[in-house]
Design an enzyme around this catalytic site. Structure first.
Site, PDB file in Angstrom:
ATOM      1  N   ALA A  22       0.875  -1.244  -0.080  1.00 33.41           N
ATOM      2  CA  ALA A  22      -0.036  -0.056  -0.192  1.00 33.41           C
ATOM      3  C   ALA A  22       0.975   1.327   0.130  1.00 33.41           C
ATOM      4  O   ALA A  22       0.297   2.314  -0.545  1.00 33.41           O
ATOM      5  CB  ALA A  22      -0.869   0.004   1.270  1.00 33.41           C
ATOM      6  N   HIS A 151      -3.454 -10.197  -4.212  1.00 30.91           N
ATOM      7  CA  HIS A 151      -4.656  -9.964  -3.529  1.00 30.91           C
ATOM      8  C   HIS A 151      -5.936  -9.586  -4.436  1.00 30.91           C
ATOM      9  O   HIS A 151      -6.640  -9.021  -3.939  1.00 30.91           O
ATOM     10  CB  HIS A 151      -4.482  -8.912  -2.211  1.00 30.91           C
ATOM     11  CG  HIS A 151      -3.686  -9.561  -1.234  1.00 30.91           C
ATOM     12  ND1 HIS A 151      -3.181  -8.583  -0.499  1.00 30.91           N
ATOM     13  CD2 HIS A 151      -3.290 -10.821  -1.104  1.00 30.91           C
ATOM     14  CE1 HIS A 151      -2.218  -9.460   0.253  1.00 30.91           C
ATOM     15  NE2 HIS A 151      -2.145 -10.478   0.150  1.00 30.91           N
ATOM     16  N   SER A 224       5.462  -1.937   2.063  1.00 31.05           N
ATOM     17  CA  SER A 224       4.533  -2.592   2.580  1.00 31.05           C
ATOM     18  C   SER A 224       4.940  -3.101   4.055  1.00 31.05           C
ATOM     19  O   SER A 224       6.225  -2.979   4.268  1.00 31.05           O
ATOM     20  CB  SER A 224       4.807  -4.113   1.869  1.00 31.05           C
ATOM     21  OG  SER A 224       3.960  -5.054   2.778  1.00 31.05           O
TER      22      SER A 224
END
Ligand code: OAD
Length: 280
Positions: A22, A151, A224
Site C-alpha cells: 500500500a 490479493h 509494505s
C-alpha cells in the site's frame, strides 16, 4: 550509498522482482491499511472477512461500499514510483512486479496494451522463469514485466458460484440501487474480486509468486509493512534462496534483519533516484 548499492546489484542480476504494498500507492492518495491514517484505524477489519461475506452478504456489501469510498472515492492516478518501476521494466531491469495492492495502478503504467487475465499473467510468469530471463544475459534484457496481483483487483467483482467477473462499478451501482446482495444470473452472490481475510490466495498465483521469489537475484520490497501472510513471507523466502533483499519503506518491518539494503525514504523520492542511477 544504499541506493547505489541496490542499483549495482540490479545491474548485475538476471532476475529482479519488485514486491509492492500500500505504501507505493499512498502518494497517489490511496490510504494505507496500517500506520497513520490507515483505513484499519477507521474501519473494523473484522467486518470485511470471508466469513462475514458468507454469513451476511447484505451487511458486507453495505460496509464495503463505505470502505471503497474511503479508499478510492477521490479518484487516483499512478505516481512517479509506479512509473519508475514501469520504466525499469521497459529497460529490461525488472522481470516481475508482485503486488499486494488491489488498486490496479501498476497495470495502468505497464506498457501492456490489452489488460491480461489472471491466467495469462500466470502463464507469463512461467514463461519468464522457464525460458526468459533465467537464460538471458545482461545484454539480452527481456522487456516484458510480469504483473501478479496477489490479493486480486478491486475494480472487478466475481460471482462466488460461477466465477463470472464483472466491473466492480456495476456491482456497487446495484448495491446503491438497493440490490442487496448483488446477484449473478446463475443465482450466486457477487464478491469483490479481492482476497478477503480468511480467504485463501489463488493457489496458482501464490505459487508463481513463490517461484519468482526463489528464482530472483534481487528482490525489492517496496511500501509494505510485511505483516500479512502469506505474502509477507516472500521477501524472507527470496533472501533464504540467495536473493539480495532490498526494502524501501518509511517504517521498519519484521524482515529488515534479512535484508542487505534497508532504505527509509518516501517511494516517490527513492524509486525515481533508482531509475536515474540505472537508466542515465
Ligand atoms: P500496510 O498499510 O500494512 O503498510 C504500508 C507500509 O507502507 C507501511 O509500513 C508504511 O510505513 C509504508 N509507507 C506508507 N507511505 C509510504 C511512502 N510514501 N513511501 C514509502 N513507504 C510508505 O500495507 P500492506 O503491507 O500493503 O490485504 O498491507 C498488506 C495487506 O494488508 C493488504 O494487501 C491488505 C491489507 O489488509 C488485503 O487486501 C487482502
Amino acid at each position: 550509498d544504499d541506493l547505489e548499492r541496490l542499483a549495482d546489484e540490479i545491474e548485475r542480476a538476471e532476475t529482479v522482482v519488485a514486491f509492492t504494498g500500500a505504501g507505493i500507492s499512498a502518494p497517489s492518495g490511496v490510504p494505507t491499511f496500517r500506520g497513520e491514517g490507515g483505513v484499519w484505524e477507521r474501519f473494523d477489519e473484522g467486518q470485511f472477512t470471508y466469513g462475514r461475506f458468507r454469513r451476511d452478504p447484505e451487511g458486507f456489501w453495505e460496509d464495503r461500499l463505505e470502505l471503497h469510498e474511503a479508499m478510492f472515492g477521490d479518484g487516483y492516478e499512478p505516481n512517479v514510483a509506479h512509473e519508475a518501476l514501469a520504466a525499469l521494466g521497459s529497460a529490461g531491469y525488472l522481470d516481475a512486479i508482485v503486488t499486494q495492492n488491489t488498486d490496479g495502478l501498476h497495470e495502468r503504467t505497464l506498457p501492456a496494451g490489452e489488460p491480461k487475465t489472471d491466467e495469462e499473467r500466470q502463464n507469463d510468469a512461467g514463461t519468464n522463469l522457464d525460458e526468459g530471463n533465467r537464460t538471458g544475459s545482461d545484454t539480452d534484457r527481456d522487456e516484458e514485466t510480469t504483473l501478479l496481483e496477489l490479493h486480486g483487483n478491486a475494480h472487478r467483482a466475481v460471482c462466488a458460484m460461477c466465477s463470472r467477473r464483472i466491473d466492480a462499478e456495476d456491482a456497487r451501482e446495484r448495491v446503491a440501487d438497493g440490490e442487496l446482495p448483488p446477484t449473478c444470473d446463475c443465482g450466486g452472490t457477487y464478491k469483490p474480486d479481492v482476497v478477503l481475510f480468511g480467504e485463501q490466495l489463488p493457489g496458482a498465483t501464490l505459487q508463481r509468486a513463490r517461484s519468482l521469489a526463489r528464482e530472483s537475484d534481487v528482490f525489492l520490497a517496496i511500501g509494505s509493512s510485511l505483516v500479512v501472510e502469506p505474502a509477507a513471507s516472500l521477501p524472507r523466502a527470496a533472501s533464504s534462496t540467495g536473493a539480495t533483499l532490498g526494502i524501501v519503506n518509511l517504517e521498519s518491518t519484521p524482515s529488515d534483519d534479512a535484508a542487505e539494503i534497508v532504505h527509509r525514504e518516501n517511494v516517490t523520492a527513492a524509486l525515481p533516484k533508482l531509475e536515474t542511477l540505472l537508466l542515465e
